[in-house]
Structure formats: C-alpha cells, structure tokens
Design a protein around this motif. Structure first.
Motif, PDB file in Angstrom:
ATOM      1  N   ARG A 195      12.056   0.446   8.524  1.00  0.00           N
ATOM      2  CA  ARG A 195      10.737   0.404   7.893  1.00  0.00           C
ATOM      3  C   ARG A 195      10.253  -1.040   7.739  1.00  0.00           C
ATOM      4  O   ARG A 195       9.087  -1.343   7.989  1.00  0.00           O
ATOM      5  CB  ARG A 195      10.795   1.080   6.519  1.00  0.00           C
ATOM      6  N   ASP A 197       0.854  -1.176   0.000  1.00  0.00           N
ATOM      7  CA  ASP A 197       0.000   0.000   0.000  1.00  0.00           C
ATOM      8  C   ASP A 197       0.901   1.241   0.000  1.00  0.00           C
ATOM      9  O   ASP A 197       1.711   1.418   0.906  1.00  0.00           O
ATOM     10  CB  ASP A 197      -0.905  -0.008   1.239  1.00  0.00           C
ATOM     11  N   GLU A 198       0.767   2.092  -1.004  1.00  0.00           N
ATOM     12  CA  GLU A 198       1.675   3.226  -1.136  1.00  0.00           C
ATOM     13  C   GLU A 198       1.544   4.212   0.024  1.00  0.00           C
ATOM     14  O   GLU A 198       2.546   4.744   0.502  1.00  0.00           O
ATOM     15  CB  GLU A 198       1.414   3.943  -2.464  1.00  0.00           C
ATOM     16  N   ASP A 199       0.314   4.466   0.467  1.00  0.00           N
ATOM     17  CA  ASP A 199       0.122   5.391   1.584  1.00  0.00           C
ATOM     18  C   ASP A 199       0.752   4.834   2.861  1.00  0.00           C
ATOM     19  O   ASP A 199       1.428   5.540   3.609  1.00  0.00           O
ATOM     20  CB  ASP A 199      -1.366   5.659   1.803  1.00  0.00           C
ATOM     21  N   GLU A 200       0.504   3.556   3.088  1.00  0.00           N
ATOM     22  CA  GLU A 200       1.089   2.916   4.279  1.00  0.00           C
ATOM     23  C   GLU A 200       2.609   2.904   4.181  1.00  0.00           C
ATOM     24  O   GLU A 200       3.317   3.115   5.171  1.00  0.00           O
ATOM     25  CB  GLU A 200       0.563   1.489   4.404  1.00  0.00           C
ATOM     26  N   GLU A 201       3.110   2.667   2.960  1.00  0.00           N
ATOM     27  CA  GLU A 201       4.554   2.655   2.739  1.00  0.00           C
ATOM     28  C   GLU A 201       5.151   4.023   3.055  1.00  0.00           C
ATOM     29  O   GLU A 201       6.205   4.132   3.687  1.00  0.00           O
ATOM     30  CB  GLU A 201       4.835   2.294   1.276  1.00  0.00           C
ATOM     31  N   ALA A 202       4.475   5.086   2.624  1.00  0.00           N
ATOM     32  CA  ALA A 202       4.965   6.444   2.873  1.00  0.00           C
ATOM     33  C   ALA A 202       4.974   6.762   4.359  1.00  0.00           C
ATOM     34  O   ALA A 202       5.924   7.362   4.875  1.00  0.00           O
ATOM     35  CB  ALA A 202       4.104   7.450   2.114  1.00  0.00           C
ATOM     36  N   ARG A 203       3.909   6.353   5.057  1.00  0.00           N
ATOM     37  CA  ARG A 203       3.849   6.607   6.506  1.00  0.00           C
ATOM     38  C   ARG A 203       4.941   5.845   7.240  1.00  0.00           C
ATOM     39  O   ARG A 203       5.606   6.377   8.131  1.00  0.00           O
ATOM     40  CB  ARG A 203       2.466   6.224   7.046  1.00  0.00           C
TER      41      ARG A 203
END
Length: 226
Positions: free
Chosen positions: A140, A99-105
């Motif tokens: 991460r 998930d890109e949003d989760e990855e960014a967070r």
C-alpha cells in the motif's frame, strides 16, 4: 552453579536474573538452603533465549513470556519456529493517512495483490498471518509512490525468498532441542533482514560498477585513434 556464577557465565546481572525469575521467565533453581539455589545449563540456555528475545527481538517482558510459553508448549521444531516468527515485530514503514477513501482503495488493492501473490506461489498461509498484513501495508505504501510491484512482478522476488527460507529451515534442522532452536531463530529472524538487505546492496553496487566500467571502456575505445 550459584546465581553469581550464572550471572558471570551469561553476562546477565544478578538483579536481572532475579527479575526474570519473579516475572516467570526463568524457572527457579534447585534449593540448597533457605536463601541459596543451584542453577544448571538449562538456566544458562534460558537466559540466552531471554536476552535474544528482549535485545535482538525487541520484545517486552510480557511478549517474551508469551513466546517462552509457546516455545515450551511446542511439540516440534516447526511449532517453535512459528511461535518465534509470529512473536517478532513485522517491520513496515507506514505513512499517515491523508484521504480515508483513497486509503481504503489503496488498502483493498494491496490486499488483492498480496492474495494474488500467495495464490501464484501456492503458499499455505492464513489471511490472519501478521506477515500477510505486513506485506499488504508495504505494498500500500509503495502504491503511494506509484511503484509498480504487482503480483506478477513480485513472483520473482518471492521465489528468491522461498530459496532463502529453505536455507533457514535446513539450518534450523541442526538444532535438536527447542530452546537452542528458538534462540537461533530469534538471531536469524532479527538479523537476517539487515544482512540480506546489505547483500542485495553489495550485489547492486557490483553490477553498477561493472556497467560503469564497461561503459567507460567503450568510451575510451571510441576515442582511440584508428
């Protein structure tokens, strides 16, 4: 020495020596005839460093050329060590993003953790360091597994790492010329990771066995007749 003797001394095939010379990694020998050249100890040392970079370090010819150039330009032992340290790959296992949003967070949180650790240790390290990026990636990935490696927990590990780094630099101080130091740095940096991990596992194994033995002794004592 002739190129055939240089090959026997270093274990590098003649064809590879000629290739390294064509690629600019190895300086030419002293011409003694139209098709003959003499090589010296500096060529032996250079070939050992090339072997260390390409074999132990896993660097490409292009990357090896860049490192050799940096080593040649370095005017101090610290400069040589930095050139080697920044050139060798940073081993970090990274899972594919789901998930890109989760990855960014997760990435932002890990970056904040690394910044907090660097500040807590008072380390003078630029944010552009490949090792900062590598540790950020590692943290991460640990967050994916819900592993609690926050700065306050990492400080104890960082203190141990600093002690190891001091030992490394003390060892490096014994090498006066840049090529020897560079070769030793490659060996240490390429092999110290696996060695330190094995030492850690041996220590863990010892502690587990000691605890198990102690618990077994308690059980035996508890079952013994009064």
């Amino acid at each position: 020495m002739k190129i055939s003797e240089l090959s026997r001394t270093t274990g590098v095939p003649v064809a590879s020596i000629k290739y390294f010379r064509r690629e600019g990694l190895l300086p030419a020998g002293r011409a003694t005839a139209a098709t003959l050249a003499e090589y010296g100890d500096e060529h032996v040392q250079r070939l050992r460093l090339i072997k260390a970079l390409t074999t132990l370090g896993g660097l490409s010819i292009a990357a090896t050329r860049e490192v050799l150039t940096a080593v040649d330009r370095a005017d101090s032992a610290d400069g040589t060590l930095k050139a080697i340290s920044y050139a060798l790959p940073v081993p970090v296992a990274q899972a594919p993003a789901v998930d890109e949003d989760e990855e960014a967070r997760a990435g932002a949180a890990a970056a904040a953790d690394v910044a907090g650790l660097v500040a807590a240790m008072d380390w003078r390290i630029p944010a552009t360091s490949p090792h900062v990026r590598g540790l950020t990636t590692a943290l991460r990935e640990l967050r994916r597994l819900d592993a609690d490696y926050r700065p306050e927990r990492l400080v104890a590990y960082a203190e141990l790492a600093r002690s190891i780094a001091r030992l490394d630099l003390e060892r490096a101080a014994a090498f006066e010329d840049a090529p020897s130091l560079a070769e030793q740095a490659v060996v240490v940096l390429a092999l110290s990771g696996p060695m330190l991990e094995l030492l850690r596992r041996l220590a863990q194994e010892d502690l587990v066995r000691r605890r198990t033995t102690f618990e077994d002794s308690e059980d035996v004592g508890a079952d013994a007749p009064a």
